[in-house]
Design a protein around this motif. Sequence first.
Motif, PDB file in Angstrom:
ATOM      1  N   UNK A  83      81.036 101.233 109.965  1.00 55.47           N
ATOM      2  CA  UNK A  83      81.870 101.486 108.787  1.00 55.47           C
ATOM      3  C   UNK A  83      81.808 100.317 107.801  1.00 55.47           C
ATOM      4  N   UNK A  84      81.559  99.105 108.301  1.00 56.51           N
ATOM      5  CA  UNK A  84      81.390  97.969 107.380  1.00 56.51           C
ATOM      6  C   UNK A  84      80.130  98.152 106.554  1.00 56.51           C
ATOM      7  N   UNK A  85      79.067  98.654 107.182  1.00 61.86           N
ATOM      8  CA  UNK A  85      77.817  98.883 106.455  1.00 61.86           C
ATOM      9  C   UNK A  85      78.039  99.937 105.379  1.00 61.86           C
ATOM     10  N   UNK A  86      78.725 101.025 105.758  1.00 63.88           N
ATOM     11  CA  UNK A  86      78.948 102.116 104.811  1.00 63.88           C
ATOM     12  C   UNK A  86      80.116 101.832 103.881  1.00 63.88           C
ATOM     13  N   UNK A  87      80.807 100.726 104.106  1.00 64.30           N
ATOM     14  CA  UNK A  87      81.999 100.362 103.325  1.00 64.30           C
ATOM     15  C   UNK A  87      83.035 101.481 103.342  1.00 64.30           C
ATOM     16  N   UNK A  88      83.265 102.053 104.518  1.00 67.91           N
ATOM     17  CA  UNK A  88      84.322 103.060 104.673  1.00 67.91           C
ATOM     18  C   UNK A  88      85.400 102.499 105.592  1.00 67.91           C
ATOM     19  N   UNK A  89      85.916 101.341 105.256  1.00 75.15           N
ATOM     20  CA  UNK A  89      86.850 100.645 106.146  1.00 75.15           C
ATOM     21  C   UNK A  89      88.289 100.992 105.798  1.00 75.15           C
ATOM     22  N   UNK A  97      71.896  94.513  98.109  1.00 77.35           N
ATOM     23  CA  UNK A  97      73.028  93.926  98.833  1.00 77.35           C
ATOM     24  C   UNK A  97      74.229  94.854  98.687  1.00 77.35           C
ATOM     25  N   UNK A  98      74.570  95.550  99.786  1.00 81.55           N
ATOM     26  CA  UNK A  98      75.643  96.553  99.712  1.00 81.55           C
ATOM     27  C   UNK A  98      77.010  95.920  99.484  1.00 81.55           C
ATOM     28  N   UNK A  99      77.190  94.702  99.974  1.00 87.36           N
ATOM     29  CA  UNK A  99      78.517  94.084  99.854  1.00 87.36           C
ATOM     30  C   UNK A  99      78.846  93.770  98.397  1.00 87.36           C
ATOM     31  N   UNK A 100      77.804  93.711  97.535  1.00 90.26           N
ATOM     32  CA  UNK A 100      78.049  93.350  96.144  1.00 90.26           C
ATOM     33  C   UNK A 100      78.305  94.571  95.271  1.00 90.26           C
ATOM     34  N   UNK A 101      78.147  95.786  95.827  1.00 92.70           N
ATOM     35  CA  UNK A 101      78.264  96.987  95.000  1.00 92.70           C
ATOM     36  C   UNK A 101      79.723  97.377  94.771  1.00 92.70           C
ATOM     37  N   UNK A 124      77.672 106.588  95.067  1.00 89.35           N
ATOM     38  CA  UNK A 124      76.377 107.104  94.648  1.00 89.35           C
ATOM     39  C   UNK A 124      75.320 106.873  95.723  1.00 89.35           C
ATOM     40  N   UNK A 125      75.573 105.879  96.588  1.00 87.26           N
ATOM     41  CA  UNK A 125      74.580 105.504  97.584  1.00 87.26           C
ATOM     42  C   UNK A 125      74.780 106.233  98.911  1.00 87.26           C
ATOM     43  N   UNK A 126      76.061 106.457  99.274  1.00 87.90           N
ATOM     44  CA  UNK A 126      76.348 107.168 100.523  1.00 87.90           C
ATOM     45  C   UNK A 126      75.838 108.589 100.423  1.00 87.90           C
ATOM     46  N   UNK A 127      75.158 109.033 101.442  1.00 85.67           N
ATOM     47  CA  UNK A 127      74.617 110.384 101.416  1.00 85.67           C
ATOM     48  C   UNK A 127      73.221 110.417 100.825  1.00 85.67           C
ATOM     49  N   UNK A 171      76.442  89.366 104.523  1.00 84.90           N
ATOM     50  CA  UNK A 171      75.602  90.226 103.697  1.00 84.90           C
ATOM     51  C   UNK A 171      75.113  91.434 104.458  1.00 84.90           C
ATOM     52  N   UNK A 172      75.063  92.568 103.759  1.00 87.69           N
ATOM     53  CA  UNK A 172      74.448  93.771 104.304  1.00 87.69           C
ATOM     54  C   UNK A 172      73.387  94.203 103.300  1.00 87.69           C
ATOM     55  N   UNK A 173      72.126  94.183 103.695  1.00 87.22           N
ATOM     56  CA  UNK A 173      71.056  94.495 102.757  1.00 87.22           C
ATOM     57  C   UNK A 173      70.324  95.744 103.211  1.00 87.22           C
TER      58      UNK A 173
END
Lengths: 313, 534
Positions: free
Chosen positions: B58-64, B80-84, B91-94, B73-75
């Motif tokens: 969930x941290x990777x998908x930022x669904x926390x 870099x997903x953490x910066x989005x 827009x990126x999920x799915x 960092x998650x790349x």
Amino acid sequence: MGYILSRLISLVVSLAAASVVIFAAVEVVPGDPAAFMLGLNASEDTIAALRAELGLDGSVLERYVGWVGGMLTGDFGTSYTYRVPVADLVSQRIVVSLPLAGYALLLSTLLAVPAGLVAAAWRGRAPDYGIMAASQLGIAVPNFWFAMLLVLAFAITWKIFPAGGFPGWEAGFWAGMRALTLPAIALALPQAAILARVLRSALIEQTGQDYIRTARAKGLSSGAALRRHGLRNAMIPVLTILGLQFSFLLAGAIIIENVFFLPGLGRLIFQGITQRDLVVVESVTMLLVCAVIVVTFLVDIAYALVDPRLRRR
Amino acid sequence: MAMADTASPQAEQGLQLDKLSLAIHGTQILQDVSLTIAPGQILGLVGESGSGKSLTAFSVARLLPEGSVTSGQVTLDGTDLTALSEADMCALRGLRLSMIFQEPMTALNPVKTIGDQVAETLLIHRAANRRQAYARAADLLARVGLDPERIPPGRYPHELSGGQRQRVCIAMAIALQPQLLIADEPTTALDVTTQARILALLRDLVREEGMACLLITHDLAVVSQLADRIAVMQKGQIVEAGPTGQVISKREHPYTRALFAASAHQPRRAAAATQAPLLEVREARRDYRLPRASLWQAPGHLRAVDGVSFTLRKGESLGLVGESGCGKSTLSRAILGLEPLQAGTIALEGAPVAPEMGADLRGRMQVVFQDPYASFNPRHRVARILSEPFYLTGRPPDAEQRIAAALEAVEMSASDGLKYPHEFSGGQRQRIAIARALITRPDLIVLDEAVSALDVSVRATVLDLLAGLQERFGLSYLFISHDLTVVQAITDRVLVMQKGRIVEEGPTRAVFEAPRHAYTQALLAAAPRLVEDA
């Protein structure tokens, strides 16, 4: 199809049962309806005359069959006090009460759905607190008081809507709707407050569901996931409340009808009771019960439209 | 897509986690988690529940959940997903990153057709217009193995089995050929044969599409068969990571060793079964009425249990295995006298078992279910929960002592009786459920998937406990499970059930070593086994 048929059967059975109960309550229980209607000072002869007029001399079964058969053919009997057929009285009133109830229900839904969605999406934050406080107020404040405020503001100060009365649909559709607007708002506000709360809690229950998480993983924002997936799943309790509210609005609008001098069904039944006009009371009660049962049937159909799992029962 | 069998020169391809940490409301959950998954590779993330596996995903998908603070960092393919921003993440999920979850039964929206739900992934990301999206959804459903003749896209989730629903979830996840697929316990809720097919499907899709795949599971056998690399997680930290074969053979970290030992745990069983019969089931038949297809048609019947006979001896531990829907739970409800039989008999030491049987007889049989929390009233204290079976036998004068003794028998303390169920972990709750079963001093305990929801190490201790209790009180167990390793570990004899019938019966060891019936053979072949020294 099996589902609709089973609901239809239940509708017919409920109607039959209701007619027996109403008939028994009014005509069979001890005491002479004719004597009751005429009051204490009536002479034996007038009572006997009324008994004959009301057809109270036949057996219970004959009277019941006559009553039900009459209603099925549109003959609701003749009002004792007004001396006109009850069917005429009812048809004059229902063209006010039915649109008023529908109007109020529409307003309350239009208010409640966005409010419930916003409150659920922003749970625990300012918009939620605002909507919850407003709905608390809507439930707590009596609707006649709302009605008087509305009249003060929109009829007396700004003169946008009439303060009361109903010109009849002959005066034109918009004239009729204008006359019904303030009463509809007064009726809709408390209903909307209840509906918004029910919708909010139903939606909040959905936010924890796995399929909302799936929707989020597909790329929907939390608000969009709630709107596109949560709302329809939250509809079952909302539909239940809507059905109850419609029944209430049809017959329970008596106070609002009085505030706005509207010739509605609520006033008719109230007058029927105060004037001891049992013919009116009996028939209008049966009519309202009919309406409630039909609405329940429609709500059942709506359940199945909303939730495919119910269709196969 | 690029094949990354050799060390890839494009280091930014795939997923990289660099010192990812997570705290929720100030509690540290993850600490410096670093991982790399190359395209076309499967990384198996293993660990016990609560170790932080799912929260890593969930941290990777930022669904926390709210109150989460991450660092590191998650790349994903250089981004870099953490910066989005949240809008960019949506827009990126799915599209570039997708997820499959454990519970296929509830992961789909019950009021929308499966075709609509698959098409939605395409529509959200404007990858197709409405008509194209439905056509593509139909293709995807066929691709994941849902025959359009039998399961057309117009079906609703409740008309599908668990495995079929998981296929729909997979179709949704791969619709836009994402670079990363996160599969969180994708087969834990499924039967062994279904599990084998879903895992094979996942592996093929990952290879064909060149996706990086993060496979989260507690099942070491599953990762050993499927994953290219393994990372072992304990208390929010990666304690060991490496190529699958290496991690399995070397087991450098003590926690890795403990995990493997627990999953292969064999409780020591000293209790000897006697020859005296305790429970006798003769030609049991259980029919269910199906809903009428139409109003004028006679309702159909489903024969859930079809002529089942067996004998459970005193002090014996008997296993009952089979896939979901085979009738094992129906049979157990009849054995407990909760539902009537349509034909045949069930007797406990000669006394007939039926829904109208007396409380004495009922008190001699107790049951432990898979999810103890669901069978406890959350507003009752443990002591009250334990005393519930006394409604059957009457509250004895020494009730307090017996409650304390039952708690001590399951290695808990008498003072735990004053607490509420939510104050305990899953393993402790299962101990409480066992204590409740012991309180009437029964002869037979039916264990219906009683250890299926537990972590391997907890499961090992509960199995030890069950073995000890059997010896101490001379209990008989009917052990119902879809998990063959557990049945193998704790039972003397085993019954294999398929479509309401017992297809094979025999001593556990003999059945597992030389299964005779084709169904038993298929079950054993499908069961994931640890691939040692790959």
